[in-house]
Design an enzyme around this catalytic site. Structure first.
Site, PDB file in Angstrom:
ATOM      1  N   CYS A   1       0.845  -1.205   0.000  1.00 11.16           N
ATOM      2  CA  CYS A   1       0.000   0.000   0.000  1.00 11.16           C
ATOM      3  C   CYS A   1       0.873   1.245   0.000  1.00 11.16           C
ATOM      4  CB  CYS A   1      -0.885   0.035   1.246  1.00 11.16           C
ATOM      5  SG  CYS A   1      -1.984  -1.332   1.411  1.00 11.16           S
TER       6      CYS A   1
HETATM    7  N1  SAJ Z   1       6.962   2.178   8.539  1.00 10.24           N
HETATM    8  C1  SAJ Z   1       8.048   2.914   9.001  1.00 10.24           C
HETATM    9  N2  SAJ Z   1       7.843   3.845   9.977  1.00 10.24           N
HETATM   10  C2  SAJ Z   1       6.607   4.070  10.511  1.00 10.24           C
HETATM   11  C3  SAJ Z   1       5.514   3.306  10.025  1.00 10.24           C
HETATM   12  C4  SAJ Z   1       5.709   2.369   9.045  1.00 10.24           C
HETATM   13  O1  SAJ Z   1       9.170   2.738   8.534  1.00 10.24           O
HETATM   14  O2  SAJ Z   1       6.481   4.905  11.401  1.00 10.24           O
HETATM   15  C5  SAJ Z   1       7.175   1.205   7.477  1.00 10.24           C
HETATM   16  C6  SAJ Z   1       6.771  -0.195   7.871  1.00 10.24           C
HETATM   17  O3  SAJ Z   1       7.844  -0.884   8.482  1.00 10.24           O
HETATM   18  C7  SAJ Z   1       6.406  -0.803   6.515  1.00 10.24           C
HETATM   19  C8  SAJ Z   1       5.847   0.375   5.740  1.00 10.24           C
HETATM   20  O4  SAJ Z   1       6.336   1.555   6.396  1.00 10.24           O
HETATM   21  O5  SAJ Z   1       7.559  -1.300   5.868  1.00 10.24           O
HETATM   22  C9  SAJ Z   1       4.326   0.417   5.709  1.00 10.24           C
HETATM   23  O6  SAJ Z   1       3.920   0.265   7.041  1.00 10.24           O
HETATM   24  P1  SAJ Z   1       2.381   0.584   7.520  1.00 10.24           P
HETATM   25  O7  SAJ Z   1       2.410   0.619   9.009  1.00 10.24           O
HETATM   26  O8  SAJ Z   1       1.859   1.747   6.812  1.00 10.24           O
HETATM   27  O9  SAJ Z   1       1.626  -0.743   7.157  1.00 10.24           O
HETATM   28  P2  SAJ Z   1       0.841  -1.173   5.849  1.00 10.24           P
HETATM   29  O10 SAJ Z   1       1.640  -1.052   4.622  1.00 10.24           O
HETATM   30  O11 SAJ Z   1       0.277  -2.502   6.186  1.00 10.24           O
HETATM   31  O12 SAJ Z   1      -0.301  -0.077   5.752  1.00 10.24           O
HETATM   32  C10 SAJ Z   1      -1.601  -0.419   6.061  1.00 10.24           C
HETATM   33  C11 SAJ Z   1      -2.420   0.674   5.423  1.00 10.24           C
HETATM   34  N3  SAJ Z   1      -3.789   0.270   5.419  1.00 10.24           N
HETATM   35  C12 SAJ Z   1      -4.518   0.499   4.286  1.00 10.24           C
HETATM   36  O13 SAJ Z   1      -4.063   1.025   3.290  1.00 10.24           O
HETATM   37  C13 SAJ Z   1      -5.930   0.075   4.333  1.00 10.24           C
HETATM   38  C14 SAJ Z   1      -2.258   1.974   6.183  1.00 10.24           C
HETATM   39  O14 SAJ Z   1      -3.232   2.926   5.707  1.00 10.24           O
HETATM   40  C15 SAJ Z   1      -2.474   1.765   7.656  1.00 10.24           C
HETATM   41  O15 SAJ Z   1      -2.316   2.990   8.341  1.00 10.24           O
HETATM   42  C16 SAJ Z   1      -1.424   0.774   8.137  1.00 10.24           C
HETATM   43  O16 SAJ Z   1      -1.737  -0.477   7.482  1.00 10.24           O
HETATM   44  C17 SAJ Z   1      -1.502   0.578   9.651  1.00 10.24           C
HETATM   45  O17 SAJ Z   1      -1.720   1.590  10.351  1.00 10.24           O
HETATM   46  O18 SAJ Z   1      -1.272  -0.567  10.085  1.00 10.24           O
END
Ligand code: SAJ
Length: 438
Positions: free
Chosen positions: A277
């Site tokens: 995403c």
């Molecule tokens: N990440 C960082 N630093 C952060 C947060 C995330 O490096 O502070 C990295 C994670 O390790 C990962 C990537 O970014 O590699 C994405 O992480 P994510 O927490 O955004 O997780 P996703 O990709 O599963 O995003 C989903 C998304 N959900 C949808 O699109 C419906 C996102 O909108 C959500 O906010 C996220 O899950 C969530 O909060 O878990």
């Protein structure tokens, strides 16, 4: 049929649950959605191209982590949920949600082929009196410019005998608190009648529905949500590089900033941006704005910074080994955690794969461990099988924590390792001269 009031007819069928619901694409978005509507009492037909998925569903077996087989079995038994590969089923359906993938090509332009193929099949089997809702993440304008013409070329009219909406999917696989039922659902239609029917539809099975004025607003909502994350992650990654140069502990800075009770939301630096995403969705927006002659500079810059993080980590490993008078070439480097974020098994776009590839290019001897990922394949490389973490720690010249899964023996890891590079602050609270932090 004479000039039917299809809006009235469909509203009634939706409210009395006699509407026959269809979901195209039975992945982590479509299957939970199909289950929610089946649980609400609708007869739901899932349509997917993959026969094995269809067979598993029809035998009551779930292949999605958020849906249990126990939850699905009664729905199969009662006939409220079934699956098929045959789009002819559309002829009998009143509503259809399209939940197919929208990947980016290597050239960072959108691959719309799954949406186009689904719409072609739906159009070929369409009939007056249908509600169609696109849920796949895409650029603003897709529903109006791409889907609407395909579904109306046979003579249907939006707002009269065809009701067409966009509703962003917000599924967060594995989230213990928010699942399809209780994640607020935004929906916007081609016309007000489309929006109202879409809102009525979702209200039958989901807790909160947020109608908006158009499909483009609904499409843009999703892109804002995920672009917001991607850019803020890019910001803290750049801050981490700055703090590294200035000898400041970025993790302590962020934790202290998070004490601000308003106007701040902590994001954390890491080895790069993974998942299907966050690294992908913002480029739908920048691709579309480029068509309009507007450069989405924040997105491009954040994409560049996030993309540099694997290189930053590899340099850190090389310098840490150098400080121990060890060349990277020939050293055994063990990667702890390869999933794109903690406590999941998904490696799509995982920065760990880039880090392993880059370290290998510089001559390191690589092993990895991950409790959720038994094997991986590095681009152009041989498949790798996970090894036991503590066995690898005994012999590795450097351990790199790339994904901070819970329940790992981090204290013991530090005691036994020669050198640890921690890219996730997994060793917060543990101090040792062996630890090099991002
Ligand atoms: N990440 C960082 N630093 C952060 C947060 C995330 O490096 O502070 C990295 C994670 O390790 C990962 C990537 O970014 O590699 C994405 O992480 P994510 O927490 O955004 O997780 P996703 O990709 O599963 O995003 C989903 C998304 N959900 C949808 O699109 C419906 C996102 O909108 C959500 O906010 C996220 O899950 C969530 O909060 O878990």
């Amino acid at each position: 049929m004479a000039n039917q009031n299809w809006h009235q007819i469909l509203t009634k069928k939706i409210e009395d649950r006699s509407a026959r619901v269809g979901v195209v694409g039975l992945g982590y978005v479509g299957l939970p959605l199909a289950v929610e509507f089946a649980k609400a009492g609708f007869h739901v037909t899932g349509i997917d191209l993959v026969q094995s998925k269809v067979d598993q569903i029809n035998s009551g077996v779930s292949y999605i982590q958020d849906i249990t087989t126990e939850e699905m079995a009664p729905l199969m038994k009662s006939g409220h949920l079934r699956a098929t590969t045959d789009f002819a089923a559309v002829k009998e359906l009143d509503t259809i949600n399209i939940c197919v993938p929208t990947p980016l090509r290597k050239t960072k332009d959108p691959d719309m082929s799954f949406i186009v193929d689904s719409c072609r099949e739906i159009a070929a089997n369409s009939h007056p009196g249908m509600l169609v809702i696109l849920e796949s993440t895409t650029y603003p304008g897709t529903t109006d410019e791409l889907v609407l013409p395909m579904l109306t070329k046979g003579g249907l009219t939006a707002g009269e005998d065809l009701f067409l909406c966009f509703s962003p999917e917000r599924v967060d696989p594995g989230n213990p608190n928010f699942q399809t039922f209780n994640i607020p659902k935004v929906v916007g239609g081609i016309t007000a009648a489309c929006t109202s029917l879409g809102a009525t539809f979702y209200s039958q099975a989901l807790k909160t529905v947020i109608p908006v004025s158009s499909t483009s607003v609904a499409e843009m909502v999703k892109l804002l949500e995920n672009t917001f994350r991607m850019i803020n992650i890019g910001l803290v990654n750049e801050l981490a590089i700055m703090c590294d140069r200035m000898g400041i502990n970025v993790w302590e800075v962020i934790d202290a900033a998070a004490s601000k009770p308003f106007g701040f939301m902590p994001f954390y630096p890491g080895p790069g941006l993974g998942g299907h995403c966050i690294p992908i969705d913002p480029f739908y927006l920048s691709w579309k704005t480029k068509q309009a002659g507007i450069e989405a500079r924040f997105i491009e810059l954040a994409g560049y910074i996030n993309g540099q993080m694997p290189h930053f980590v590899v340099d850190k490993v090389q310098n840490a080994l150098n400080d121990h008078s060890k060349p990277l070439r020939g050293s055994h480097v063990h990667i702890s955690g390869v999933a794109y974020k903690r406590n999941i098994d998904d490696v799509r776009e995982s920065p760990a794969l880039d880090i392993i590839h880059l370290l290998g290019q510089r001559g390191a001897k690589l092993t990895y461990s991950d409790p959720h990922v038994p094997s991986i394949r590095i681009e152009h490389g041989e498949p790798m099988k996970a090894v036991d973490l503590m066995t690898a720690v005994e012999t590795a010249d450097c351990v790199v924590i790339v994904t901070d899964h819970s329940g790992q023996p981090y204290q013991e890891l530090v005691e036994k390792a020669k050198l640890v590079v921690d890219t996730r602050n997994a060793l917060k609270g543990i101090s040792s001269p062996k630890i090099v932090r991002l």
